[in-house]
Design a protein around this motif. Structure first.
Motif, PDB file in Angstrom:
ATOM      1  N   ASP A   1     -25.776   5.063  -7.505  1.00 48.61           N
ATOM      2  CA  ASP A   1     -26.664   3.905  -7.612  1.00 48.61           C
ATOM      3  C   ASP A   1     -27.189   3.444  -6.251  1.00 48.61           C
ATOM      4  O   ASP A   1     -27.218   2.247  -5.945  1.00 48.61           O
ATOM      5  CB  ASP A   1     -25.970   2.752  -8.337  1.00 48.61           C
ATOM      6  N   GLY A   2     -27.587   4.408  -5.437  1.00 44.75           N
ATOM      7  CA  GLY A   2     -28.184   4.096  -4.148  1.00 44.75           C
ATOM      8  C   GLY A   2     -27.199   3.729  -3.055  1.00 44.75           C
ATOM      9  O   GLY A   2     -27.606   3.416  -1.940  1.00 44.75           O
ATOM     10  N   LYS A   3     -25.902   3.757  -3.337  1.00 45.68           N
ATOM     11  CA  LYS A   3     -24.895   3.432  -2.328  1.00 45.68           C
ATOM     12  C   LYS A   3     -24.172   4.714  -1.921  1.00 45.68           C
ATOM     13  O   LYS A   3     -23.797   5.516  -2.762  1.00 45.68           O
ATOM     14  CB  LYS A   3     -23.897   2.408  -2.864  1.00 45.68           C
ATOM     15  N   GLU A   4     -23.989   4.886  -0.624  1.00 45.67           N
ATOM     16  CA  GLU A   4     -23.317   6.078  -0.099  1.00 45.67           C
ATOM     17  C   GLU A   4     -21.807   5.837  -0.027  1.00 45.67           C
ATOM     18  O   GLU A   4     -21.359   4.786   0.433  1.00 45.67           O
ATOM     19  CB  GLU A   4     -23.840   6.413   1.293  1.00 45.67           C
ATOM     20  N   TYR A   5     -21.060   6.850  -0.454  1.00 42.46           N
ATOM     21  CA  TYR A   5     -19.603   6.796  -0.446  1.00 42.46           C
ATOM     22  C   TYR A   5     -19.047   7.980   0.313  1.00 42.46           C
ATOM     23  O   TYR A   5     -19.642   9.057   0.324  1.00 42.46           O
ATOM     24  CB  TYR A   5     -19.043   6.835  -1.875  1.00 42.46           C
ATOM     25  N   ILE A   6     -17.898   7.769   0.914  1.00 38.95           N
ATOM     26  CA  ILE A   6     -17.162   8.831   1.586  1.00 38.95           C
ATOM     27  C   ILE A   6     -15.723   8.759   1.094  1.00 38.95           C
ATOM     28  O   ILE A   6     -15.167   7.662   0.938  1.00 38.95           O
ATOM     29  CB  ILE A   6     -17.248   8.703   3.118  1.00 38.95           C
ATOM     30  N   ILE A   7     -15.140   9.923   0.810  1.00 36.25           N
ATOM     31  CA  ILE A   7     -13.747   9.945   0.376  1.00 36.25           C
ATOM     32  C   ILE A   7     -12.864   9.890   1.610  1.00 36.25           C
ATOM     33  O   ILE A   7     -13.038  10.669   2.545  1.00 36.25           O
ATOM     34  CB  ILE A   7     -13.459  11.184  -0.492  1.00 36.25           C
ATOM     35  N   MET A   8     -11.956   8.930   1.604  1.00 38.33           N
ATOM     36  CA  MET A   8     -11.042   8.729   2.719  1.00 38.33           C
ATOM     37  C   MET A   8      -9.621   8.898   2.201  1.00 38.33           C
ATOM     38  O   MET A   8      -9.326   8.543   1.057  1.00 38.33           O
ATOM     39  CB  MET A   8     -11.239   7.347   3.341  1.00 38.33           C
ATOM     40  N   GLU A   9      -8.751   9.448   3.049  1.00 41.59           N
ATOM     41  CA  GLU A   9      -7.386   9.721   2.600  1.00 41.59           C
ATOM     42  C   GLU A   9      -6.358   9.452   3.697  1.00 41.59           C
ATOM     43  O   GLU A   9      -6.698   9.411   4.877  1.00 41.59           O
ATOM     44  CB  GLU A   9      -7.271  11.164   2.127  1.00 41.59           C
ATOM     45  N   ARG A  10      -5.138   9.308   3.237  1.00 44.49           N
ATOM     46  CA  ARG A  10      -3.985   9.164   4.133  1.00 44.49           C
ATOM     47  C   ARG A  10      -2.845   9.951   3.533  1.00 44.49           C
ATOM     48  O   ARG A  10      -2.569   9.839   2.330  1.00 44.49           O
ATOM     49  CB  ARG A  10      -3.602   7.693   4.277  1.00 44.49           C
ATOM     50  N   VAL A  11      -2.190  10.743   4.368  1.00 43.93           N
ATOM     51  CA  VAL A  11      -1.030  11.507   3.934  1.00 43.93           C
ATOM     52  C   VAL A  11       0.194  10.805   4.498  1.00 43.93           C
ATOM     53  O   VAL A  11       0.262  10.520   5.695  1.00 43.93           O
ATOM     54  CB  VAL A  11      -1.103  12.973   4.414  1.00 43.93           C
ATOM     55  N   PHE A  12       1.158  10.515   3.618  1.00 45.33           N
ATOM     56  CA  PHE A  12       2.384   9.861   4.058  1.00 45.33           C
ATOM     57  C   PHE A  12       3.369  10.921   4.509  1.00 45.33           C
ATOM     58  O   PHE A  12       3.534  11.947   3.860  1.00 45.33           O
ATOM     59  CB  PHE A  12       2.999   9.038   2.918  1.00 45.33           C
ATOM     60  N   ALA A  13       4.052  10.661   5.617  1.00 42.32           N
ATOM     61  CA  ALA A  13       5.018  11.627   6.159  1.00 42.32           C
ATOM     62  C   ALA A  13       6.295  11.635   5.342  1.00 42.32           C
ATOM     63  O   ALA A  13       6.628  10.727   4.665  1.00 42.32           O
ATOM     64  CB  ALA A  13       5.334  11.265   7.610  1.00 42.32           C
TER      65      ALA A  13
END
Length: 135
Positions: free
Chosen positions: A123-135
């Motif tokens: 819907d006209g909005k840009e998204y980026i997938i962000m992640e965190r890996v837990f140790a």
């Protein structure tokens, strides 16, 4: 201030008000909302911020993170996200991710999430997938 589990219907109200007020209320509902853990941050008995956590094996995704517009930039969202990250680790999640609006990516970096190569537009909005890996 209090953080507690809430019903999905309560999350829907704030999601709609903050994220997509110009859309129909059903637009903020997720098909798997029944499977999610929904968290709400309350101040003086008013719902200020919501986020939903979905667990799939050792992966977790948080979605529909919204803070009441009048209460943004006061630290409420940060408190709620920190709470969610602790809950995720306690649930045994090894990797957590979100679909971040591109302009909000710096916010998530403060919590140890890093941008992936995956991006999309909705819907006209840009998204980026962000992640965190837990140790």
């Amino acid at each position: 201030m209090e953080i507690r589990n809430i019903e999905k219907e309560l999350a829907w109200q704030l999601r709609h008000e903050v994220m997509w007020p110009e859309k129909d209320a059903d637009y903020v509902k997720l098909p798997d909302d029944d499977k999610g853990r929904h968290y709400g941050l309350f101040a003086e008995n008013q719902l200020i911020s919501v986020v939903s956590l979905f667990i799939d094996g050792s992966d977790g995704q948080f979605r529909k993170f919204a803070t009441r517009v009048s209460e943004q930039n006061k630290g409420y969202g940060s408190i709620l996200l920190n709470h969610l990250l602790v809950e995720a680790q306690q649930a045994g999640i090894k990797r957590i991710f979100c679909n971040a609006r591109r302009e909000k990516s710096r916010f998530y970096e403060k919590f140890g999430l890093a941008a992936t190569e995956e991006m999309f537009t909705k819907d006209g909005k840009e998204y980026i997938i962000m992640e965190r890996v837990f140790a």
